[in-house]
Scaffold this active site. Structure first.
Site, PDB file in Angstrom:
ATOM      1  NE  ARG A 147       5.453   4.702  -4.431  1.00 52.13           N
ATOM      2  CZ  ARG A 147       4.187   4.279  -4.541  1.00 52.13           C
ATOM      3  NH1 ARG A 147       3.819   3.124  -3.996  1.00 52.13           N
ATOM      4  NH2 ARG A 147       3.277   4.999  -5.160  1.00 52.13           N
ATOM      5  CE1 TYR A 159      -0.545   2.378  -6.527  1.00 53.12           C
ATOM      6  CE2 TYR A 159       1.820   2.166  -6.945  1.00 53.12           C
ATOM      7  CZ  TYR A 159       0.770   2.376  -6.078  1.00 53.12           C
ATOM      8  OH  TYR A 159       1.028   2.612  -4.762  1.00 53.12           O
ATOM      9  CG  ASP A 210       4.278  -0.376  -5.229  1.00 54.30           C
ATOM     10  OD1 ASP A 210       4.260  -1.558  -5.625  1.00 54.30           O
ATOM     11  OD2 ASP A 210       3.446   0.095  -4.419  1.00 54.30           O
ATOM     12  CG  HIS A 212       0.366  -1.473  -7.135  1.00 50.36           C
ATOM     13  ND1 HIS A 212      -0.939  -1.821  -7.299  1.00 50.36           N
ATOM     14  CD2 HIS A 212       0.415  -0.774  -5.971  1.00 50.36           C
ATOM     15  CE1 HIS A 212      -1.655  -1.344  -6.282  1.00 50.36           C
ATOM     16  NE2 HIS A 212      -0.847  -0.710  -5.459  1.00 50.36           N
ATOM     17  CD  GLU A 236       5.566  -1.209  -2.296  1.00 51.19           C
ATOM     18  OE1 GLU A 236       6.321  -0.219  -2.186  1.00 51.19           O
ATOM     19  OE2 GLU A 236       4.361  -1.174  -2.046  1.00 51.19           O
ATOM     20  CD  GLU A 262       0.815  -2.329  -1.048  1.00 54.47           C
ATOM     21  OE1 GLU A 262       1.818  -1.626  -0.857  1.00 54.47           O
ATOM     22  OE2 GLU A 262      -0.087  -2.028  -1.849  1.00 54.47           O
ATOM     23  NE  ARG A 283       5.175  -2.215   0.661  1.00 55.83           N
ATOM     24  CZ  ARG A 283       5.000  -1.011   1.199  1.00 55.83           C
ATOM     25  NH1 ARG A 283       5.898  -0.527   2.020  1.00 55.83           N
ATOM     26  NH2 ARG A 283       3.916  -0.304   0.903  1.00 55.83           N
ATOM     27  CD  GLU A 339       3.754   3.379   1.162  1.00 59.87           C
ATOM     28  OE1 GLU A 339       3.302   2.328   1.640  1.00 59.87           O
ATOM     29  OE2 GLU A 339       3.535   3.744  -0.007  1.00 59.87           O
ATOM     30  CD1 TRP A 402      -5.217  -0.282 -10.690  1.00 61.86           C
ATOM     31  CD2 TRP A 402      -5.031  -0.566  -8.481  1.00 61.86           C
ATOM     32  NE1 TRP A 402      -4.853   0.924 -10.144  1.00 61.86           N
ATOM     33  CE2 TRP A 402      -4.726   0.779  -8.791  1.00 61.86           C
ATOM     34  CE3 TRP A 402      -4.962  -0.985  -7.158  1.00 61.86           C
ATOM     35  CZ2 TRP A 402      -4.375   1.718  -7.823  1.00 61.86           C
ATOM     36  CZ3 TRP A 402      -4.615  -0.060  -6.179  1.00 61.86           C
ATOM     37  CH2 TRP A 402      -4.339   1.285  -6.513  1.00 61.86           C
TER      38      TRP A 402
HETATM   39  O1  EZ4 Z   1      -2.122   0.951  -3.744  1.00 65.39           O
HETATM   40  O2  EZ4 Z   1      -2.838   1.630  -0.337  1.00 65.39           O
HETATM   41  O3  EZ4 Z   1       2.741   1.162  -1.556  1.00 65.39           O
HETATM   42  N1  EZ4 Z   1       1.662   1.639  -1.555  1.00 65.39           N
HETATM   43  C1  EZ4 Z   1       0.627   1.183  -2.263  1.00 65.39           C
HETATM   44  C2  EZ4 Z   1      -0.694   1.887  -2.058  1.00 65.39           C
HETATM   45  C3  EZ4 Z   1      -1.868   0.981  -2.367  1.00 65.39           C
HETATM   46  C4  EZ4 Z   1      -3.103   1.478  -1.684  1.00 65.39           C
HETATM   47  C5  EZ4 Z   1      -4.252   0.505  -1.885  1.00 65.39           C
HETATM   48  O4  EZ4 Z   1      -5.300   0.855  -1.076  1.00 65.39           O
HETATM   49  O5  EZ4 Z   1       0.778   0.267  -3.012  1.00 65.39           O
HETATM   50  O6  EZ4 Z   1      -0.745   3.053  -2.826  1.00 65.39           O
HETATM   51 CO    CO Z   2       2.622  -0.756  -2.648  1.00 67.45          CO
END
Ligand code: EZ4
Ligand code: CO
Length: 402
Positions: A147, A159, A210, A212, A236, A262, A283, A339, A402
């Site tokens: 990643r 992030y 990601d 996010h 992702e 996730e 995920r 992961e 976030w």
């Molecule tokens: O931000 O687990 O793909 N992994 C992620 C993680 C999440 C954290 C949040 O608690 O997106 O880094």
């Molecule tokens: Co993630």
């Protein structure tokens, strides 16, 4: 055989973990992870105040019945706190069952479908050059899937990228830190990052990214389209999946494979995504989505639509979850990738485990149960410390994802 004792162990060997320990009247015990990053103590209370008293005296081998009892019996179904608590119980019961049978949990699930569980590591850099260096480092370490996250010029924090070189740890001690987010800058720089990474390392390593949950559906579609030449393994969390229909819009514009889930906690969060083939990887994790018993249901459903597993494996999932994920991944026919964010040395000491990294894969031996333990004396030396994930705001100060 009866459940005699249920306990939670809260420990902070650098970051917070909640663990469930269930002991039978014959002295066999099992462990389950109950960690919900930033909301840890609510799960502990759910377990101690509302679940544990109901389980004393039950036969730990009837784990399906106990799962249904906790899910249906609460009346108030689903939600991250409930499903994390159920997951912890479920994991501990599978651990017990394995120990009773003298077999690893993967044997109880149906045996090995593969020798090792392919993992992806995190290559992070404050800029593109540093990110490429991190990718090369991962390739040297044997990773087949990587990643990549990079800092974006003009944004202070992004992030997936730490302040210093090396591993990234999102949760921070104290109250939630605030970060500023700028979608336009991110969308401008991310395709450029992957162009340079492919130029540097070629097309052999699987590359992942990601987003996010920061993008709207049409922005996500734009990113996935722009990344097509770089043949991503997946993008992702391109957009939040609260509205599962959002992914249809991304699909209409791009062939970049999509992974999401996730933050899901039940099969209902991904039913339409899977059934309409709007995603390629699911995920959801064992710890946040009702344990092995429920994840198995999700994975079997996903298999019908050729959706594969790609479980979350950040450091906020304890080694207990990772052990469960390795057992699960060795068995599940429609495995995709797992992961892996390596835990700190201290965390690994608190949770001694059998699984280990070998040349891009996680492997484990033929050990009974999940193959993980807890050093309670060491755990007690590192008590809970308040910590939160950051929050994000746009340039004008408005809250964002976030
Ligand atoms: O931000 O687990 O793909 N992994 C992620 C993680 C999440 C954290 C949040 O608690 O997106 O880094
Ligand atoms: Co993630």
């Amino acid at each position: 055989m009866k459940i005699e004792r249920l306990e939670t162990i809260v420990t902070c060997p650098g970051r917070n973990f909640v663990t469930v320990k269930i002991t039978t009247d014959e002295g066999v015990y099992g462990l389950g992870d109950a960690t919900l990053n930033g909301r840890e103590l609510s799960v502990r209370s759910y377990l101690e105040d509302h679940i544990f008293p109901c389980l004393v005296g039950r036969d730990p081998r009837n784990l399906e019945d106990i799962w249904q009892y906790l899910y249906r019996g609460a009346y108030w179904r689903r939600g991250p706190v409930t499903m994390t608590a159920i997951a912890a119980i479920d994991m501990a019961l599978w651990d017990i069952l394995g120990k009773l049978a003298g077999m690893p949990v993967y044997r109880l699930l149906g045996g090995k479908s593969r020798d090792g569980v392919m993992v992806y590591g995190h290559a992070n850099g404050r800029d593109h050059a540093e990110a490429i260096e991190a990718v090369q480092q991962h390739i040297e370490e044997g990773y087949k899937a990587i990643r990549v996250q990079s800092g974006v010029p003009g944004m202070d924090k992004v992030y997936g990228v730490g302040k210093a070189k090396g591993h990234y740890e999102p949760a921070q001690k104290g109250l939630p830190p605030e970060e500023t987010w700028d979608t336009a800058l991110y969308l401008r720089h991310t395709p450029e990052l992957f162009r340079k990474v492919r130029e540097a390392v070629g097309f052999d390593p699987h590359l992942l990214h990601d987003a996010h949950h920061r993008l709207t559906p049409i922005e996500a579609a734009r990113l996935c389209k722009d990344l097509e030449p770089y043949r991503m393994f997946w993008v992702e969390d391109a957009t939040p999946a609260d509205n599962q229909e959002s992914f249809r819009l991304i699909r209409q514009h791009s062939t970049t494979p999509l992974a999401v889930g996730e933050v899901f906690n039940s099969i209902w969060d991904c039913k339409d995504l899977i059934k309409e083939q709007l995603i390629d990887y699911i995920r959801s994790t064992i710890v946040h989505a009702g344990g092995i018993t429920h994840l198995r249901r999700i994975a079997d459903f996903a298999a019908m639509y050729q959706v594969r597993t790609g479980f979350h494996g950040a450091t906020d999932l304890s080694p207990v979850t990772m052990a469960a994920a390795v057992n699960f991944g060795l068995w599940v026919p429609n495995f995709g990738v797992q992961e892996l964010m390596p835990h700190s040395e201290l965390t690994d000491e608190v949770f001694p485990h059998n699984y280990r990294y070998e040349d891009g894969y996680l492997v484990m031996d033929e050990v009974p149960g999940l193959g993980v333990d807890i050093d309670e004396v060491l755990a007690a030396k590192h008590p809970y410390e308040r910590a939160y994930l950051p929050v994000a705001r746009l340039r004008d100060g408005a809250m964002w994802n976030w």
